[in-house]
Design a protein around this motif. Sequence first.
Motif, PDB file in Angstrom:
ATOM      1  N   ARG A 140      13.246   9.794  -2.330  1.00 32.48           N
ATOM      2  CA  ARG A 140      12.238  10.005  -1.231  1.00 32.48           C
ATOM      3  C   ARG A 140      10.688  10.311  -1.947  1.00 32.48           C
ATOM      4  N   ARG A 141      11.040  11.144  -2.764  1.00 33.21           N
ATOM      5  CA  ARG A 141       9.748  11.685  -3.319  1.00 33.21           C
ATOM      6  C   ARG A 141       9.171  10.776  -4.478  1.00 33.21           C
ATOM      7  N   GLU A 144       7.420   8.033  -2.712  1.00 34.17           N
ATOM      8  CA  GLU A 144       6.148   8.645  -2.054  1.00 34.17           C
ATOM      9  C   GLU A 144       5.049   8.604  -3.224  1.00 34.17           C
ATOM     10  N   ARG A 148       1.451   6.389  -3.637  1.00 35.62           N
ATOM     11  CA  ARG A 148       0.397   7.149  -3.821  1.00 35.62           C
ATOM     12  C   ARG A 148      -0.345   6.464  -5.123  1.00 35.62           C
ATOM     13  N   SER A 374       3.783   4.184   5.420  1.00 36.45           N
ATOM     14  CA  SER A 374       2.335   4.638   5.551  1.00 36.45           C
ATOM     15  C   SER A 374       2.145   4.203   6.930  1.00 36.45           C
TER      16      SER A 374
END
Length: 927
Positions: A140-141, A144, A148, A374
């Motif tokens: 998940r990180r 993300e 970004r 998002s």
Amino acid sequence: MAIKLIKACKELNIGMSTAVEFCAKQGKEIATDPNTRIDDDLYLMLAKEFNKDMALKLEADRQAQERQEREIKQTLTVEADKPHHIPTEVPQPKVVGHIELEAERKLREAREAEEQIRKAQEEAARRAEAERKAREEAARRELEEAARKEAEARAAVEQARRIAEEQAKAAAKAAKEQEEAERAEQAKAAAKPEIFTLGKPELTNAPKVSGKIDLDSINQATHPRQKTKEEKKKEREQRKANGQKNAANTEAASEGEKRKRERIKQNKVDINDARNQKGKNNSKKKGVKVEVDDEEVQRQIKETIARLQGQKGKTQTSKHKRERREQEREKMAQERQHEQEQSTVLKLTEFVTANDLANMMNVPVTKIIGTCMSLGMMVSINQRLDAETINIVAEEFGFTTEYVSAKVVEEIAADAEEYSEEDMEPRAPIVTVMGHVDHGKTSLLDHIRNTNVIAGEAGGITQHIGAYNVKLKNGQNITFLDTPGHEAFTAMRARGAKVTDIAIIIVAADDGVMPQTREAISHAQAAGVPMIFAINKCDKPGANPDKIKEELANMNLLVEEWGGKYQSQDISAKKGTGVYELLEKVLLEAELLDLKANPKRRAKGSIIESSLDKGRGYVSTVLVSDGTLRMGDIVLAGTSHGRIKAMFNERGQRIEQARPGEPAVILGLNGAPQAGDDFNVMSTEQEAREIANRREQLQREQSIRTKKHVGLEEIGRRLAIGDFKELNIIVKADVDGSVEALSDSLIKLSTENIQVNVIYKAVGAISDSDVLLAAASDAIIVGFNVRPTGTARKMAESEEVDIRVYSIIYDAIEEVKSAMEGMLSPDIKEEVTATLEVLQTFHISKVGTIAGCVVREGKVKRGNKVRVIRDGIVIFTGDLASLKHGKDDVKEMGVNQECGLSIRSYNDLIEHDILETFEEIEVAKTL
């Protein structure tokens, strides 16, 4: 005690043919008859083979029974051996008591051993779950971070585009101003006459000069005749009139650019006149630039070609052919323009998943998931998206949407009946219980329903979505939906939040707010459903409810005790503490919602789950949201339709109707609708069949449009990787929700080197057609809570098709992941084994050069590879041909030992060369 063969097979979930074959292998022949009775020993053998848990229970029961029989026999023997004249009142209780104490001690030891085994299994499960959570958090990180970076890159590109547009506008404006200035100069130059040059009018009171004679323009070689007085007078009047006219033109030229451009267009330049006047004017003037119009050029070219063709004496037929060709060219141009406009239009049906949408837009599915994240939505690869989400995502990537199934929806809406508000009645609230795995969701429902659902779930975790109707002591009804908490069942939780009125979020007080808890909260927030937090396991020693409330506050979810708007209750699902208060809060929330429905209209609702039963056909669990569902109604659900033949409640009891807010199990559909589909009761069977057929056709067209073919870019990428593999999988499961969850989890395992393709997925047992498809496509079959038929098993053995069956989803995921790691080619790692120095060389004919060496470091082996290093540079790499100590062949030589060796296909060895031996080790890759 003998038991019937059919009953034993049902309890063990196996077929009779399988049981008979197993008994024959064990040397015990039995008849293939459902009424054949088998003894306890044979039943225990079957349980050990096909159901380990039941085998352990039967073995423990049998040992306890044998122990009790031995104790009774021992007691009777002691009584028989004693003399009759001795009173038995005093010693007999002592012997019996001693035997009972011994039996209790053995039983207690057995229970303690079972408890230790259970605790070890729970500890291993908790460790595996913790590892999976860590991997999920890391993934998940990474997702993300990628989202970004992509957003930053998009912002940088947008800023660069704006700067470029501003620069282009400034350049265009400057060019326009320069062009207008040039046109003004050309207009002034064109306004000057050839003989007289007028001066600008003076603003002062000085005498006004109307013009002057340009003597340079007079031919000096010719002497004109002397003019008379009348001619001179006419000439003066003519000059005066010309001067006034030119002054007026000059003032008009200074009024603005727009009028100057009009004057230039009126004064056309004749090329022939310009050529004739070239020698007359000695001053070098710039010619007026003539703007070339592309349409005018094309028109003149067409007229020229027409004139040339007309000179050839063509008939009227050629003229018609020419016009027809021109019409065809115009038509093709219009079609190309229409195709370009349609290339950005997505034609969609009401059945669109995230993966299908990504294939239609030719973008990675991870970008679709990132865009939905998002927007605050957690979606999976195979999860269906609603129309609003599809429109937002498509617009984000520069596409527009067009729904081709709108006509089908309009037909269903037109068939709906109209009723007045007076027919509306209160209905039972629909409550969904969501949360992390092993936080006590099913235990809470067990306490409310006074049943034990966990005992029927493999691995102790819920893997199906269940609907239950509960009647409280005060007479009110509540419908509960139990959703799985495992990470693979994201779509099931999303469906639960979609059809519910109230969501109960369960959090364990000794654990915390876990990833699946956060996902369940996001699903409830996206659906706009009120939430009630139930903090479970408050009776455990390490429970800390305040910590849970603090974590919820960090997520901007304040409970009422902390001044927020969300209700919460501390409960213990095992003991029942606080459950009654929790139900009161649920009823209070339901009263605020003022839930009503019309029981007189035709029913509509949602499909909770669907499966294929061997004896009953397609079985569907439905939840009625409005209207009353009755026996004999014609139901349309997705691409399936049919007349209801039988209805059952969640306990398997026959019912005649299901009112609003109640779940039911129905039989009679011609297929298994997908979980999450809406169902409607239609007026006629013909209308239902037509809409179902049209939906099936649209779905087939959708699958053709979303089918992704391998292009040149993908082939180039695979060639660049060099070691690309594909793993084809066929997924079969007992219910549709499990099919979707398992397929989603397996597709997520795809990496850059290995791509997982789920080529077919369906509900029901593994059949012969599945085996044939697997053999043709070189695939493996993964079954979840299903078994292959007898003929399918034999065909799989002959076709060498691998069939894997599982009852716990994370076992299936881990085994497929291990199989993918086995498909990867291992990494080759070099390990230096020894360093040698050449002391002397010997050349032997027909053998080659032999090097006398001493081992400086390590240990050299005969099968090692060797590098020849001279002055710090590697000049050769090859294999050792021989390794000797004196005249004897040796396998290895250690430090400071002298040896002789030769290198295969290399003889250019000299003294003081350094030889480095090494071996290549294969290191298995991991995903």
